[in-house]
Design an enzyme around this catalytic site. Structure first.
Site, PDB file in Angstrom:
ATOM      1  N   GLY A  13       0.687  -1.378  -0.017  1.00 40.06           N
ATOM      2  CA  GLY A  13       0.163   0.262  -0.427  1.00 40.06           C
ATOM      3  C   GLY A  13       0.856   1.343   0.160  1.00 40.06           C
ATOM      4  O   GLY A  13       0.537   2.592   0.206  1.00 40.06           O
ATOM      5  N   TYR A 155     -18.793   7.703   0.592  1.00 39.25           N
ATOM      6  CA  TYR A 155     -17.795   6.751   1.114  1.00 39.25           C
ATOM      7  C   TYR A 155     -18.802   5.651   0.377  1.00 39.25           C
ATOM      8  O   TYR A 155     -18.013   5.083  -0.020  1.00 39.25           O
ATOM      9  CB  TYR A 155     -17.463   7.435   2.723  1.00 39.25           C
ATOM     10  CG  TYR A 155     -16.538   6.343   2.700  1.00 39.25           C
ATOM     11  CD1 TYR A 155     -15.202   6.650   2.271  1.00 39.25           C
ATOM     12  CD2 TYR A 155     -16.353   4.982   3.756  1.00 39.25           C
ATOM     13  CE1 TYR A 155     -14.590   6.109   2.586  1.00 39.25           C
ATOM     14  CE2 TYR A 155     -15.250   4.298   4.661  1.00 39.25           C
ATOM     15  CZ  TYR A 155     -14.176   4.527   3.141  1.00 39.25           C
ATOM     16  OH  TYR A 155     -13.010   4.173   3.103  1.00 39.25           O
ATOM     17  N   LYS A 162     -15.854  -1.281   3.639  1.00 40.03           N
ATOM     18  CA  LYS A 162     -14.987  -1.939   5.272  1.00 40.03           C
ATOM     19  C   LYS A 162     -15.500  -2.453   6.959  1.00 40.03           C
ATOM     20  O   LYS A 162     -14.446  -2.697   7.189  1.00 40.03           O
ATOM     21  CB  LYS A 162     -14.374   0.238   5.764  1.00 40.03           C
ATOM     22  CG  LYS A 162     -13.984   0.251   4.668  1.00 40.03           C
ATOM     23  CD  LYS A 162     -12.138  -0.139   4.808  1.00 40.03           C
ATOM     24  CE  LYS A 162     -10.957   0.973   4.121  1.00 40.03           C
ATOM     25  NZ  LYS A 162      -9.511   0.349   4.274  1.00 40.03           N
TER      26      LYS A 162
HETATM   27  P1  NAD Z   1      -2.828   6.053  -0.832  1.00 37.32           P
HETATM   28  O1  NAD Z   1      -3.332   6.063  -2.056  1.00 37.32           O
HETATM   29  O2  NAD Z   1      -1.705   6.146  -0.509  1.00 37.32           O
HETATM   30  O3  NAD Z   1      -3.247   3.991  -0.740  1.00 37.32           O
HETATM   31  C1  NAD Z   1      -3.859   3.423  -0.243  1.00 37.32           C
HETATM   32  C2  NAD Z   1      -2.570   1.506  -1.677  1.00 37.32           C
HETATM   33  O4  NAD Z   1      -3.813   1.515  -2.178  1.00 37.32           O
HETATM   34  C3  NAD Z   1      -1.912   2.748  -2.834  1.00 37.32           C
HETATM   35  O5  NAD Z   1      -0.941   2.877  -2.811  1.00 37.32           O
HETATM   36  C4  NAD Z   1      -2.466   1.502  -3.921  1.00 37.32           C
HETATM   37  O6  NAD Z   1      -1.521   1.410  -4.391  1.00 37.32           O
HETATM   38  C5  NAD Z   1      -2.555   0.469  -3.271  1.00 37.32           C
HETATM   39  N1  NAD Z   1      -4.005  -0.513  -4.421  1.00 37.32           N
HETATM   40  C6  NAD Z   1      -5.198   0.082  -4.960  1.00 37.32           C
HETATM   41  N2  NAD Z   1      -5.094  -0.649  -5.874  1.00 37.32           N
HETATM   42  C7  NAD Z   1      -5.334  -1.659  -5.588  1.00 37.32           C
HETATM   43  C8  NAD Z   1      -4.473  -3.524  -5.525  1.00 37.32           C
HETATM   44  N3  NAD Z   1      -5.318  -3.911  -6.252  1.00 37.32           N
HETATM   45  N4  NAD Z   1      -3.838  -3.624  -5.813  1.00 37.32           N
HETATM   46  C9  NAD Z   1      -2.994  -3.654  -4.815  1.00 37.32           C
HETATM   47  N5  NAD Z   1      -2.450  -1.933  -3.959  1.00 37.32           N
HETATM   48  C10 NAD Z   1      -3.642  -1.409  -4.548  1.00 37.32           C
HETATM   49  O7  NAD Z   1      -3.734   6.222   0.677  1.00 37.32           O
HETATM   50  P2  NAD Z   1      -3.721   6.050   1.896  1.00 37.32           P
HETATM   51  O8  NAD Z   1      -4.821   6.745   2.682  1.00 37.32           O
HETATM   52  O9  NAD Z   1      -2.494   5.382   2.122  1.00 37.32           O
HETATM   53  O10 NAD Z   1      -4.861   4.516   2.557  1.00 37.32           O
HETATM   54  C11 NAD Z   1      -4.253   3.445   2.884  1.00 37.32           C
HETATM   55  C12 NAD Z   1      -5.615   2.737   3.462  1.00 37.32           C
HETATM   56  O11 NAD Z   1      -5.792   3.808   4.045  1.00 37.32           O
HETATM   57  C13 NAD Z   1      -6.530   2.370   2.274  1.00 37.32           C
HETATM   58  O12 NAD Z   1      -6.818   1.237   2.709  1.00 37.32           O
HETATM   59  C14 NAD Z   1      -7.465   3.535   3.267  1.00 37.32           C
HETATM   60  O13 NAD Z   1      -8.531   3.352   2.653  1.00 37.32           O
HETATM   61  C15 NAD Z   1      -7.201   3.703   4.784  1.00 37.32           C
HETATM   62  N6  NAD Z   1      -7.557   5.619   5.149  1.00 37.32           N
HETATM   63  C16 NAD Z   1      -7.629   5.974   4.250  1.00 37.32           C
HETATM   64  C17 NAD Z   1      -7.839   7.094   5.212  1.00 37.32           C
HETATM   65  C18 NAD Z   1      -7.733   8.409   4.487  1.00 37.32           C
HETATM   66  O14 NAD Z   1      -8.067   9.341   5.124  1.00 37.32           O
HETATM   67  N7  NAD Z   1      -6.505   9.087   3.441  1.00 37.32           N
HETATM   68  C19 NAD Z   1      -8.369   7.529   6.525  1.00 37.32           C
HETATM   69  C20 NAD Z   1      -8.996   5.942   7.261  1.00 37.32           C
HETATM   70  C21 NAD Z   1      -8.321   4.401   5.984  1.00 37.32           C
HETATM   71  C1  IMJ Z   2     -13.027   8.355   0.423  1.00 36.95           C
HETATM   72  C2  IMJ Z   2     -14.173   8.823  -0.329  1.00 36.95           C
HETATM   73  C3  IMJ Z   2     -15.333   9.456   0.329  1.00 36.95           C
HETATM   74  C4  IMJ Z   2     -15.706  10.119   1.700  1.00 36.95           C
HETATM   75  C5  IMJ Z   2     -13.963   9.927   2.211  1.00 36.95           C
HETATM   76  C6  IMJ Z   2     -12.702   9.108   1.953  1.00 36.95           C
HETATM   77  N1  IMJ Z   2     -13.842  10.162   2.918  1.00 36.95           N
HETATM   78  C7  IMJ Z   2     -12.346   9.690   3.242  1.00 36.95           C
HETATM   79  C8  IMJ Z   2     -11.826   9.206   2.646  1.00 36.95           C
HETATM   80  C9  IMJ Z   2     -15.099  11.027   4.475  1.00 36.95           C
HETATM   81  C10 IMJ Z   2     -11.943  10.450   4.779  1.00 36.95           C
HETATM   82  C11 IMJ Z   2     -10.788   8.661   2.745  1.00 36.95           C
HETATM   83  N2  IMJ Z   2     -10.956   6.517   2.477  1.00 36.95           N
HETATM   84  C12 IMJ Z   2     -11.298   6.398   3.983  1.00 36.95           C
HETATM   85  C13 IMJ Z   2     -10.613   5.975   2.181  1.00 36.95           C
HETATM   86  O1  IMJ Z   2     -10.861   5.035   2.164  1.00 36.95           O
HETATM   87  C14 IMJ Z   2     -10.778   6.332   0.742  1.00 36.95           C
HETATM   88  C15 IMJ Z   2     -11.043   5.146  -0.453  1.00 36.95           C
HETATM   89  C16 IMJ Z   2     -10.264   5.334  -2.034  1.00 36.95           C
HETATM   90  C17 IMJ Z   2     -10.462   6.094  -2.603  1.00 36.95           C
HETATM   91  C18 IMJ Z   2     -10.221   6.938  -3.731  1.00 36.95           C
HETATM   92  C19 IMJ Z   2      -9.734   7.460  -4.644  1.00 36.95           C
HETATM   93  C20 IMJ Z   2      -9.239   7.464  -6.197  1.00 36.95           C
HETATM   94  C21 IMJ Z   2     -10.580   6.292  -6.480  1.00 36.95           C
HETATM   95  N3  IMJ Z   2     -10.296   5.103  -6.127  1.00 36.95           N
HETATM   96  C22 IMJ Z   2     -10.139   4.613  -4.523  1.00 36.95           C
HETATM   97  N4  IMJ Z   2     -10.887   4.028  -3.864  1.00 36.95           N
HETATM   98  C23 IMJ Z   2     -10.767   4.230  -3.087  1.00 36.95           C
HETATM   99  O2  IMJ Z   2      -9.948   6.530  -7.650  1.00 36.95           O
END
Ligand code: NAD
Ligand code: IMJ
Length: 255
Positions: A13, A155, A162
């Protein structure tokens, strides 16, 4: 001596330096762990290699988690190079961007399948592949979000995914427990990463957390990494199947 001296961690990731997975990798490395990395697409290869090299790691493998052969190849390389594994970080999620706006009602069967495959099934597949390599006291963790428990605008299908992921954590904790391996999730508050780019209303969500969360601030990737370190280390030997919130307390608040 670091908390994780001699431990080996495989990290899924990392997309760039803002990725939560990268903050976790830095924290694990600081405490003495060796890290190996995977990347999802060729486009990410060089960036992930550069980040890996910056911490002296030379195991960087292609792995689109929707492809069984790439998942298998990843673990067979880890077996050859390391023989065993202590820590697995799953920080991967994906849904089509059209399905992260509007209504859950409009989710397609295909989009639903894709979101579940990348964001939920992958944890099961990676845990199964890791299982024969994991040493006792091993730790597996994933990242989740409050949108699994409460309705968060836009979301949508990711919220459903999730919820599935969090249930998978509990079942996998039961499956892996007898071999001494723990499985947990960190429920992170909103953080500005690639996965948050272009999400409509994200700015308002950050502002709301700053106003309403007990700590009156947003969290950083480093806040998440601290708890990841705890979950990876012997400080948490009695903790499995849990969803730990790292959200400045936001989730405890009523209206
Ligand atoms: P990020 O975009 O840096 O990480 C997401 C990763 O998923 C990327 O490295 C992407 O390459 C990988 N990915 C997507 N499709 C894939 C596939 N088919 N095979 C392998 N890898 C794949 O963003 P992040 O915010 O660091 O997200 C990491 C995790 O944290 C996710 O599970 C996300 O849902 C969770 N998360 C994010 C937030 C936020 O606000 N950013 C909040 C809570 C949870
Ligand atoms: C993502 C979408 C909508 C609302 C959201 C988010 N909020 C937060 C996120 C409020 C915090 C980020 N999040 C928690 C995620 O898990 C995001 C997952 C994600 C994001 C993208 C963006 C680009 C794309 N596909 C994605 N798939 C999953 O093309």
């Amino acid at each position: 001596m670091g908390l994780l001296e001699g431990k080996k961690a495989l990290i899924f990731g990392v997309a760039n330096e803002r990725s939560i997975a990268w903050a976790i990798a830095k924290a694990l490395h600081t405490e003495g762990a060796q890290c190996a990395f995977t990347y999802a697409t060729e486009r990410l290869k060089e960036r992930v290699e550069r980040l890996a090299h910056s911490q002296g790691s030379d195991i960087v493998l292609p792995c689109d988690v929707t492809k069984d052969e790439e998942v298998e190849a990843t673990f067979s390389t880890i077996k050859e190079r390391w023989q065993s594994l202590d820590i697995l970080i799953h920080s991967v999620a994906f849904a089509k961007k059209e399905e992260l706006k509007g209504k859950l009602l409009d989710t397609t069967r295909e989009g639903f399948g894709l979101a579940m495959d990348v964001s939920v099934y992958s944890l099961i597949a990676l845990t199964r592949q890791a299982s024969p390599l994991m040493r006792e006291d091993g730790s597996i963790m994933t990242l989740t979000y409050l949108g699994s428990q409460k309705v968060v605008p836009n979301y949508n299908v990711m919220g459903v995914a999730k919820a599935g992921l969090e249930a998978a954590v509990r079942y996998l904790a039961e499956d892996m427990g007898p071999q001494g391996v723990r499985v947990n999730a960190i429920s992170a508050g909103p953080v500005k990463t690639l996965a948050a780019m272009g999400i409509s209303g994200f700015g308002e969500i950050l502002k709301r957390v700053e106003e309403k969360a007990p700590l009156r601030r947003n969290i950083s990737q480093e806040d998440v990494a601290g708890v990841a370190l705890f979950l990876a280390s012997p400080l948490s030997t009695g903790v499995t199947g849990e969803i730990i919130y790292v959200d400045a307390g936001y989730n405890i608040m009523g209206p």
